[in-house]
Motif scaffolding. Structure first.
Motif, PDB file in Angstrom:
ATOM      1  N   VAL A  12       0.648  -1.154   0.366  1.00 26.68           N
ATOM      2  CA  VAL A  12      -0.152  -0.121  -0.064  1.00 26.68           C
ATOM      3  C   VAL A  12       1.043   1.141   0.230  1.00 26.68           C
ATOM      4  CG1 VAL A  12       0.057   0.422   2.283  1.00 26.68           C
ATOM      5  CG2 VAL A  12      -2.026   1.009   1.410  1.00 26.68           C
ATOM      6  N   GLN A  13       0.906   2.544  -0.481  1.00 28.62           N
ATOM      7  CA  GLN A  13       0.985   3.305  -0.410  1.00 28.62           C
ATOM      8  C   GLN A  13       0.872   4.443   1.005  1.00 28.62           C
ATOM      9  OE1 GLN A  13      -0.256   5.760  -3.894  1.00 28.62           O
ATOM     10  NE2 GLN A  13       1.695   5.170  -4.342  1.00 28.62           N
ATOM     11  N   ALA A  14       2.333   4.702   1.602  1.00 23.67           N
ATOM     12  CA  ALA A  14       2.129   5.551   2.348  1.00 23.67           C
ATOM     13  C   ALA A  14       0.491   6.413   2.679  1.00 23.67           C
ATOM     14  CB  ALA A  14       3.355   6.487   2.558  1.00 23.67           C
ATOM     15  N   GLY A  15       0.201   6.741   3.802  1.00 25.15           N
ATOM     16  CA  GLY A  15      -0.922   8.080   3.461  1.00 25.15           C
ATOM     17  C   GLY A  15      -2.415   6.339   3.654  1.00 25.15           C
ATOM     18  N   GLY A  16      -2.203   4.960   2.612  1.00 25.92           N
ATOM     19  CA  GLY A  16      -3.439   4.316   2.944  1.00 25.92           C
ATOM     20  C   GLY A  16      -3.762   3.642   3.500  1.00 25.92           C
ATOM     21  N   SER A  17      -4.514   2.586   3.510  1.00 23.86           N
ATOM     22  CA  SER A  17      -4.733   1.881   4.801  1.00 23.86           C
ATOM     23  C   SER A  17      -5.323  -0.066   4.346  1.00 23.86           C
ATOM     24  CB  SER A  17      -6.100   2.090   4.692  1.00 23.86           C
ATOM     25  OG  SER A  17      -7.055   3.607   5.407  1.00 23.86           O
ATOM     26  N   LEU A  18      -5.384  -0.893   5.873  1.00 25.54           N
ATOM     27  CA  LEU A  18      -5.245  -2.165   5.478  1.00 25.54           C
ATOM     28  C   LEU A  18      -5.897  -2.451   6.498  1.00 25.54           C
ATOM     29  CD1 LEU A  18      -1.641  -3.234   4.045  1.00 25.54           C
ATOM     30  CD2 LEU A  18      -4.063  -3.055   2.917  1.00 25.54           C
ATOM     31  N   MET A  83      -5.957  -0.633  10.209  1.00 26.10           N
ATOM     32  CA  MET A  83      -4.359   0.426   9.707  1.00 26.10           C
ATOM     33  C   MET A  83      -4.464   1.043   9.036  1.00 26.10           C
ATOM     34  SD  MET A  83      -1.830  -2.541  10.006  1.00 26.10           S
ATOM     35  CE  MET A  83      -1.196  -3.402   8.553  1.00 26.10           C
ATOM     36  N   ASN A  84      -4.733   2.490   9.819  1.00 27.52           N
ATOM     37  CA  ASN A  84      -5.254   3.352   8.349  1.00 27.52           C
ATOM     38  C   ASN A  84      -3.629   4.275   8.719  1.00 27.52           C
ATOM     39  OD1 ASN A  84      -7.676   3.075   7.652  1.00 27.52           O
ATOM     40  ND2 ASN A  84      -7.946   3.911  10.332  1.00 27.52           N
ATOM     41  N   SER A  85      -3.303   5.762   7.571  1.00 29.34           N
ATOM     42  CA  SER A  85      -2.794   6.657   7.465  1.00 29.34           C
ATOM     43  C   SER A  85      -1.587   5.558   7.704  1.00 29.34           C
ATOM     44  CB  SER A  85      -1.950   7.770   8.725  1.00 29.34           C
ATOM     45  OG  SER A  85      -3.727   8.239   8.770  1.00 29.34           O
ATOM     46  N   LEU A  86      -1.559   4.817   6.924  1.00 28.88           N
ATOM     47  CA  LEU A  86       0.371   4.172   7.713  1.00 28.88           C
ATOM     48  C   LEU A  86       1.152   4.142   6.826  1.00 28.88           C
ATOM     49  CD1 LEU A  86      -1.224   0.691   5.605  1.00 28.88           C
ATOM     50  CD2 LEU A  86      -0.189   0.960   8.226  1.00 28.88           C
ATOM     51  N   LYS A  87       2.207   4.285   7.606  1.00 27.62           N
ATOM     52  CA  LYS A  87       3.506   5.420   7.494  1.00 27.62           C
ATOM     53  C   LYS A  87       4.719   3.990   6.717  1.00 27.62           C
ATOM     54  CE  LYS A  87       2.866   8.350  11.066  1.00 27.62           C
ATOM     55  NZ  LYS A  87       3.222   8.625  12.025  1.00 27.62           N
ATOM     56  N   PRO A  88       5.582   4.578   5.846  1.00 29.02           N
ATOM     57  CA  PRO A  88       6.268   3.437   5.001  1.00 29.02           C
ATOM     58  C   PRO A  88       7.527   2.620   6.557  1.00 29.02           C
ATOM     59  CG  PRO A  88       7.202   5.379   4.066  1.00 29.02           C
ATOM     60  CD  PRO A  88       6.124   5.303   5.353  1.00 29.02           C
ATOM     61  N   GLU A  89       7.282   3.858   7.638  1.00 32.13           N
ATOM     62  CA  GLU A  89       8.190   2.531   8.683  1.00 32.13           C
ATOM     63  C   GLU A  89       7.351   1.659   9.807  1.00 32.13           C
ATOM     64  OE1 GLU A  89       7.717   6.067   8.529  1.00 32.13           O
ATOM     65  OE2 GLU A  89       7.081   7.224   9.739  1.00 32.13           O
ATOM     66  N   ASP A  90       5.684   1.624   9.304  1.00 36.31           N
ATOM     67  CA  ASP A  90       4.949   0.323   9.239  1.00 36.31           C
ATOM     68  C   ASP A  90       5.364  -0.709   8.872  1.00 36.31           C
ATOM     69  OD1 ASP A  90       2.613   2.404   9.408  1.00 36.31           O
ATOM     70  OD2 ASP A  90       3.209   2.112  11.637  1.00 36.31           O
TER      71      ASP A  90
END
Length: 126
Positions: A12-18, A83-90
């Motif tokens: 997923v791209q940064a800012g996305g959700s899963l 998981m919302n507002s995902l970041k690369p560090e996630d």
């Protein structure tokens, strides 16, 4: 035989959700605290979130507070991690864990959890 199985990971791209899901068989779901851990390459496994047996008590790592939500469906016996507002560090492998009679204040200690899934990969691109 206890089986814990995660699903829902992906790219997923940064800012996305899963939304991750976890099912557990061979144990009494309602009797277990349930948790999510993650492990990034070259790093130790870290606690992400935990939910108590009755679902009333939850806990989160500081790094995910306000972005991730843990919940459990007592009818379907499924654990979720929204998981919302995902970041690369996630990015990392996310593991579901189950444990009976877990002291809630010690949920971050991976060694206290008996039952683990194989993990599902979450990759967040920048």
């Amino acid at each position: 035989q206890v089986q814990v199985v995660e699903s829902g990971g992906g790219l997923v791209q940064a800012g996305g959700s899963l939304r991750l899901s976890c099912t557990a068989s061979g144990l009494t779901f309602d009797d277990c605290s349930m948790g999510w851990f993650r492990q990034a390459p070259g790093k130790e496994r870290e606690g992400v979130s935990c939910i108590g047996r009755a679902g009333g008590r939850t806990a989160y790592a500081d790094s995910v507070k306000g972005r991730f939500t843990i919940s459990r469906d007592k009818v379907k016996n499924i654990l979720y991690l929204e998981m919302n507002s995902l970041k690369p560090e996630d990015t990392g492998i996310y593991f579901c864990a189950a444990q009976e009679q877990l002291p809630h204040q010690h949920w971050r200690q991976a060694r206290l959890w008996s039952y683990w899934g194989q993990g599902t990969q979450v990759t967040v691109s920048s």
